[in-house]
Design an enzyme around this catalytic site. Sequence first.
Site, PDB file in Angstrom:
ATOM      1  N   HIS A  72       0.824  -1.206   0.000  1.00 15.18           N
ATOM      2  CA  HIS A  72       0.000   0.000   0.000  1.00 15.18           C
ATOM      3  C   HIS A  72       0.859   1.258   0.000  1.00 15.18           C
ATOM      4  O   HIS A  72       0.583   2.231  -0.706  1.00 15.18           O
ATOM      5  CB  HIS A  72      -0.927  -0.041   1.224  1.00 15.18           C
ATOM      6  CG  HIS A  72      -1.637   1.242   1.488  1.00 15.18           C
ATOM      7  ND1 HIS A  72      -1.272   2.087   2.517  1.00 15.18           N
ATOM      8  CD2 HIS A  72      -2.673   1.846   0.865  1.00 15.18           C
ATOM      9  CE1 HIS A  72      -2.066   3.144   2.513  1.00 15.18           C
ATOM     10  NE2 HIS A  72      -2.922   3.035   1.521  1.00 15.18           N
ATOM     11  N   GLU A  75       2.177   1.814  -3.383  1.00 11.39           N
ATOM     12  CA  GLU A  75       1.116   2.368  -4.247  1.00 11.39           C
ATOM     13  C   GLU A  75       1.058   3.896  -4.096  1.00 11.39           C
ATOM     14  O   GLU A  75       1.021   4.632  -5.084  1.00 11.39           O
ATOM     15  CB  GLU A  75      -0.224   1.726  -3.870  1.00 11.39           C
ATOM     16  CG  GLU A  75      -1.447   2.324  -4.529  1.00 11.39           C
ATOM     17  CD  GLU A  75      -2.529   2.659  -3.525  1.00 11.39           C
ATOM     18  OE1 GLU A  75      -2.896   3.847  -3.438  1.00 11.39           O
ATOM     19  OE2 GLU A  75      -3.003   1.761  -2.792  1.00 11.39           O
ATOM     20  N   HIS A  76       1.085   4.373  -2.851  1.00 21.23           N
ATOM     21  CA  HIS A  76       1.089   5.830  -2.639  1.00 21.23           C
ATOM     22  C   HIS A  76       2.308   6.469  -3.298  1.00 21.23           C
ATOM     23  O   HIS A  76       2.216   7.514  -3.933  1.00 21.23           O
ATOM     24  CB  HIS A  76       1.144   6.143  -1.130  1.00 21.23           C
ATOM     25  CG  HIS A  76      -0.195   6.254  -0.487  1.00 21.23           C
ATOM     26  ND1 HIS A  76      -0.615   7.391   0.160  1.00 21.23           N
ATOM     27  CD2 HIS A  76      -1.214   5.372  -0.383  1.00 21.23           C
ATOM     28  CE1 HIS A  76      -1.832   7.204   0.647  1.00 21.23           C
ATOM     29  NE2 HIS A  76      -2.219   5.986   0.342  1.00 21.23           N
ATOM     30  N   GLU A 148      -4.122   8.167   7.490  1.00 21.70           N
ATOM     31  CA  GLU A 148      -5.023   7.189   6.872  1.00 21.70           C
ATOM     32  C   GLU A 148      -5.251   6.023   7.841  1.00 21.70           C
ATOM     33  O   GLU A 148      -6.376   5.543   8.009  1.00 21.70           O
ATOM     34  CB  GLU A 148      -4.423   6.693   5.552  1.00 21.70           C
ATOM     35  CG  GLU A 148      -5.383   5.839   4.750  1.00 21.70           C
ATOM     36  CD  GLU A 148      -4.801   5.367   3.427  1.00 21.70           C
ATOM     37  OE1 GLU A 148      -3.630   5.681   3.132  1.00 21.70           O
ATOM     38  OE2 GLU A 148      -5.531   4.673   2.699  1.00 21.70           O
TER      39      GLU A 148
END
Lengths: 459, 441
Positions: A72, A75-76, A148
């Site tokens: 993840h 991905e960012h 997040e």
Amino acid sequence: MKNETVRETRESRLLQERYDCVHHKSGLDIYVFPKKMSTTYALFGTKYGSIDNCFRLAGEKEYTQVPDGIAHFLEHKMFESEDGSDTNERFTRIGASANAFTSNDMTAYEFSCTGHFCEALEILLDYVTHPYFTEENIQKEQGIIGQEIGMYDDNPVWRIYYELLKLLYVRDNVRINVCGTKESIARITPEHLYRCYTTFYRLSNMALVICGDVETEQVVAVADRILKNQEDFREIECYFEAEPDSLAGTRSVISMDVGKTLFAIGVKDIHPQREGTAGAYRRLALRILSDMLFGEAGTFYNTMYEEGRINSSFHYGYESTRSCGFLLLTGESDDPEEVLRRFTAMVEDAKKNPPSRSDFERLKRTAYAEYIRAFDSTDGIANDLLSDLFAGVDIFSVGDILASVRYEDVLALLSDFFEPERYAMSVIRPDTHAASAGEEKDGNTKNVKSGSTAGEDRV
Amino acid sequence: MKLERIRLSNGIFYNHAATDRFKTGYLSVNFILPLDKRTAALYALLPDILRRGCRDYPDQASLNRRLEELYGTEIATRNYKRGEMQIIGFAADMLDGAYLLPDDNTDLFGCVASLLGELIFSPLLTAEGRFREDYIESERLNRMDAVRALINNKRRYAVTRCTELMCAEEKSGVAVEGTLAAYEHLEVDRLMECYRYMTEQAQVEVFYVGSCDRSKAETCIRQMFSGRERRPDILLPKTEIVRCAAAPRRYEETTPAVQGNLTIGFRTGTVMGDADYLAYPLFNEIFGGSPASKLFMNVREKLSLCYFCFSHGDTIKGLLYVSAGIENRNKDKAISEILTQLEKIRLGEMTEEELLCARASLFHAYRAISDNPVGVESWYLGRILVGIHTSPEETMAAMERIGREEIAAVARKITLDTVYFLRGSLSDTEEGMEEEEQHEE
């Protein structure tokens, strides 16, 4: 693997749709699904998610273990580019809207546009094939992802989901939060990110799906321009510890700031079958079976609803990853133990007095309609097509597989799948904090687009 | 996508969007009611009670079974507010008639329309002409659950609280979901009165998006309403618009959460239908409407203060909100940065790039509307409520002439009204302290 482009077309008479499959010379498989709609949607995905934290390439001696949440995080960080240009801005200025998401076994980058398709596709193929990781830009992201994680920590749907997975699984990596923890992401280095990138973002481990008013030639021309031919075709080997049939636990109760007690009942699938026609058949049979047992027209749902033990927040569904599968039933109830007791009793009773063939036929038809209706949006089609592909299934064959599901097989699953020793339940009880009343539908959440399903996370 | 609008009778309108783009048909019936704290809970409850059963399908089990037979048609209830209006009703999603199984001649659209008509106009009533008590009671309790569950989504809850506080003296401050107190002391006797107002007097907007022939669809919809008593046309409920905020107010509440949720409420001074309104959506896009917006680029990307920071609002009432999930200790920093970005727009500090991005991203969203039946409905219904009927295409054409100065001008009309902060007590660090936070279960 040959470095040449090969093309075939698949058609569905039932759906009156077709799509092209292109094995591109670069090593990438490309799928183009023409659809006369205003938006064109592109999805560039890799078979790499939060469960893939220990891996090597064929021939390597050692496995590499990486911190939780790195897929993840990566991905960012793909949105960062070496020349400092902002990826979102590159898309936005031509009217394309970009996003990305990571699930436990997939990472995907997407855009939708209503014009300038080829330019947008160029940007997508360009930025996803050009990683740029530095100590500094990693540090910046730790603040954003930290928030997040905070957001998900406060999200009861997310929390109850992971609490349940920690009960159902002893070792499977599906227990690991897609975002990781503040501590685990603090350990991520540029070297980790490059290592994951070069392993999992090789084109042969990826697929590009386009759905919209476009021609396959346009797509291939852009791919020809942007993609370099892959040279290293070594297999990726992920290490997963063997998962026992038994559960890690049967109950978890935590308290949170929620309005009413939430429950999530899980049934562990000890014969998960992800791949190919057999996997799709099993998922469809389980879906029809669940509708027969828990559906809104059924006795269980309506009795529980009328007794006030559940409300309309009740949902259920089967989920699977590359390594595991489970059935999930969630809802609100003042007495979750009673819901679980009644659920168990109902299933045992159904084993002795199975639901009727007419229920089966009616719900199979409902599943058929839902299958067809899924071909209604460019993003929906592309996402379904890609996840079916990654499970080794052609999306057009799903309709035929559904038509072939037999009542007898569904009943056989009833005894095979539901065993009380595979049931677990996680519960969230309200804190003492008293919630006050309120209202308001939220407005535009374009740049948040937080995933509505737990276990998948969007940029 | 062209919308045909047909007046069926007093205050009943049928909106037909013909398209063969979908494999789904979408049919909704919306009742437009005045938002009022004395009736909000009663109206919110009505669709839930009606959804429990009707004369032909007297309980959920038989009704849902019927829906399953109709190829899994879904009928959902709705209750939301726009401006100072409460909109309640039903929306049905069904398979397009072209995809029924071979040899099935069911008129799916006709069946669904007639079932919706049944649900609305043929409720189960007792001998005394009241709704069934057990249905009222069970849905009343479910509504209370829904009100309590608002806290489950902290971001939305913060917006709700901000609105309540900001519009405490206005109808917009009324909770469209109803309140626990309203359900505890529910005036059950008034339910029938509210039901009659809804069916006999409220403006009704029916939407259909799909491939069904217009005249056939119109006949089915006319049938749904035929023989129903209707009072003469009434005007849509009016929304009071506060153009300018008084002195800014600040509120803070604490809840057991890891993250702090900030909502800043503004009065826009510009509402849909105003002569200068067309600059407003462009303003919002530049401010916080896209990932290329000032809020996203600065509050998130530059300062790393948050994961989400965006602007949204109610363009009928003239309310603008900025929402951000942040660490408690960054509250003042975030507020100050958000206000700084607004100030820049007021001063006309927008690059050509930002203007280009705003227009491109907004127009993309407008062009995408026709790909989604709910998007089509929401575009037109939102405008019908203020007496406008322009299409997305017409709106885009009219926006072409709008530039930096017009955008800065609408930004200058915006006034800060209320800052609401929902402090998360589970990760409290002293102001200025930088160490890692403790996460508690």
